[in-house]
Design an enzyme around this catalytic site. Structure first.
Site, PDB file in Angstrom:
ATOM      1  CE  LYS A  44      -2.221  -0.991   3.854  1.00 14.08           C
ATOM      2  NZ  LYS A  44      -1.637  -2.297   4.239  1.00 14.08           N
ATOM      3  NE  ARG A  75       7.529  -2.690   5.924  1.00 15.53           N
ATOM      4  CZ  ARG A  75       6.205  -2.500   5.931  1.00 15.53           C
ATOM      5  NH1 ARG A  75       5.604  -2.057   4.835  1.00 15.53           N
ATOM      6  NH2 ARG A  75       5.488  -2.771   6.999  1.00 15.53           N
ATOM      7  NE  ARG A 100       2.117  -4.538  11.354  1.00 13.90           N
ATOM      8  CZ  ARG A 100       3.203  -4.410  10.588  1.00 13.90           C
ATOM      9  NH1 ARG A 100       4.341  -4.971  10.935  1.00 13.90           N
ATOM     10  NH2 ARG A 100       3.150  -3.701   9.478  1.00 13.90           N
ATOM     11  NE  ARG A 113       6.383  -0.112   9.941  1.00 14.79           N
ATOM     12  CZ  ARG A 113       5.205  -0.135   9.331  1.00 14.79           C
ATOM     13  NH1 ARG A 113       5.088   0.382   8.108  1.00 14.79           N
ATOM     14  NH2 ARG A 113       4.145  -0.647   9.905  1.00 14.79           N
TER      15      ARG A 113
HETATM   16  P1  AMP Z   1       0.942   0.957   8.797  1.00 13.02           P
HETATM   17  O1  AMP Z   1       2.102   1.851   8.560  1.00 13.02           O
HETATM   18  O2  AMP Z   1      -0.266   1.307   7.980  1.00 13.02           O
HETATM   19  O3  AMP Z   1       1.314  -0.507   8.662  1.00 13.02           O
HETATM   20  O4  AMP Z   1       0.497   1.168  10.318  1.00 13.02           O
HETATM   21  C1  AMP Z   1       1.386   0.884  11.374  1.00 13.02           C
HETATM   22  C2  AMP Z   1       0.621   0.697  12.659  1.00 13.02           C
HETATM   23  O5  AMP Z   1      -0.064   1.922  13.008  1.00 13.02           O
HETATM   24  C3  AMP Z   1      -0.476  -0.362  12.616  1.00 13.02           C
HETATM   25  O6  AMP Z   1      -0.002  -1.682  12.829  1.00 13.02           O
HETATM   26  C4  AMP Z   1      -1.383   0.118  13.764  1.00 13.02           C
HETATM   27  O7  AMP Z   1      -0.811  -0.214  15.016  1.00 13.02           O
HETATM   28  C5  AMP Z   1      -1.316   1.629  13.606  1.00 13.02           C
HETATM   29  N1  AMP Z   1      -2.389   2.096  12.697  1.00 13.02           N
HETATM   30  C6  AMP Z   1      -2.232   2.624  11.449  1.00 13.02           C
HETATM   31  N2  AMP Z   1      -3.419   2.915  10.910  1.00 13.02           N
HETATM   32  C7  AMP Z   1      -4.359   2.552  11.822  1.00 13.02           C
HETATM   33  C8  AMP Z   1      -5.777   2.571  11.841  1.00 13.02           C
HETATM   34  N3  AMP Z   1      -6.499   2.996  10.790  1.00 13.02           N
HETATM   35  N4  AMP Z   1      -6.412   2.132  12.975  1.00 13.02           N
HETATM   36  C9  AMP Z   1      -5.720   1.695  14.043  1.00 13.02           C
HETATM   37  N5  AMP Z   1      -4.371   1.633  14.074  1.00 13.02           N
HETATM   38  C10 AMP Z   1      -3.690   2.036  12.978  1.00 13.02           C
END
Ligand code: AMP
Length: 215
Positions: free
Chosen positions: A15, A128, A172, A161
């Site tokens: 994404k 990653r 996750r 990360r």
């Molecule tokens: P991402 O970079 O999109 O993989 O997001 C990293 C982390 O941020 C996720 O594993 C969640 O812990 C938190 N996070 C991001 N977007 C959301 C969301 N829409 N709702 C809840 N937690 C989120």
């Protein structure tokens, strides 16, 4: 051209990479994950709260996440179209977004779902690396930088990360299956969903999705 887009898919589906390419179409990239990571880096109250969830692979509570998206979508740069990356991730978030986009008269025009099998997700996430400065994504095998540990784009240091480890990833993926995957039906029912195969590779995927958005 379609504007106000949601980008959906499991962690590791690509994404973020795709969103960074789609900026070239004039859409504003809104990543809740990036917003949380910035708040963590800045050491704000939001950052401290978000970190306590993110490091274990858990979702940040809906009311917090919906609040930051609401503020962001009201900004004038979203007028020409936005690309939501990583939001919504739960049914209450999807319902809040539907209400909010109606209120500000910026309705969602497409939900793009990236399909990817679980073995490939684990391979992508465990290898990653991300630039600490600009967020550009790399992979230790399949997307190496020219100089090890250094971003090709800005020269920043690459890091892993703290939620890209096996334990957090399991959590996750479980949250994805239980809370986020049901949103595929939510957008299907509204006639907004289109599926794309994320195994095709980022260049082909970008071409296909750019064509779809322009149609
Ligand atoms: P991402 O970079 O999109 O993989 O997001 C990293 C982390 O941020 C996720 O594993 C969640 O812990 C938190 N996070 C991001 N977007 C959301 C969301 N829409 N709702 C809840 N937690 C989120």
């Amino acid at each position: 051209m379609k504007r106000n887009i949601i980008l959906m898919g499991p962690p590791g589906a690509g994404k973020g990479t795709l969103a960074k390419q789609l900026i070239s179409l004039g859409l504003v990239h809104i990543s809740t994950g990036d917003m949380f990571r910035e708040a963590i880096k800045a050491g704000t109250e939001l950052g401290l709260l978000a970190d306590s969830y993110i490091k274990h692979g858990n979702l940040v509570p809906d009311e917090v996440t919906i609040g930051i998206v609401k503020e962001r979508l009201a900004m004038p740069d979203c007028e020409n179209g936005f690309l939501l990356d990583g939001f919504p991730r739960t049914l209450p978030q999807a319902e809040a977004l539907e209400k909010l986009t109606k209120e500000i008269n910026r309705p969602i025009e497409a939900a793009i779902n990236l399909d990817c099998d679980e073995k490939e997700l684990v391979r992508r996430i465990s290898g990653r690396r991300v630039c600490k400065n600009c967020g550009a994504p790399y992979h230790i095998d399949s997307a190496k930088p020219k100089v090890e540990g250094v971003c090709d784009i800005c020269g920043g240091p690459l890091y892993q990360r703290n939620d890209d480890n096996e334990e957090a990833l399991k959590v996750r993926l479980a949250h994805y299956v239980n809370q986020t995957k049901p949103l595929i039906d939510f957008y299907q029912e509204r006639g907004l969903l289109t599926n794309f195969d994320s195994l095709k590779g980022s260049a082909v995927l970008f071409d296909e999705i750019a064509k779809f958005l322009k149609s």
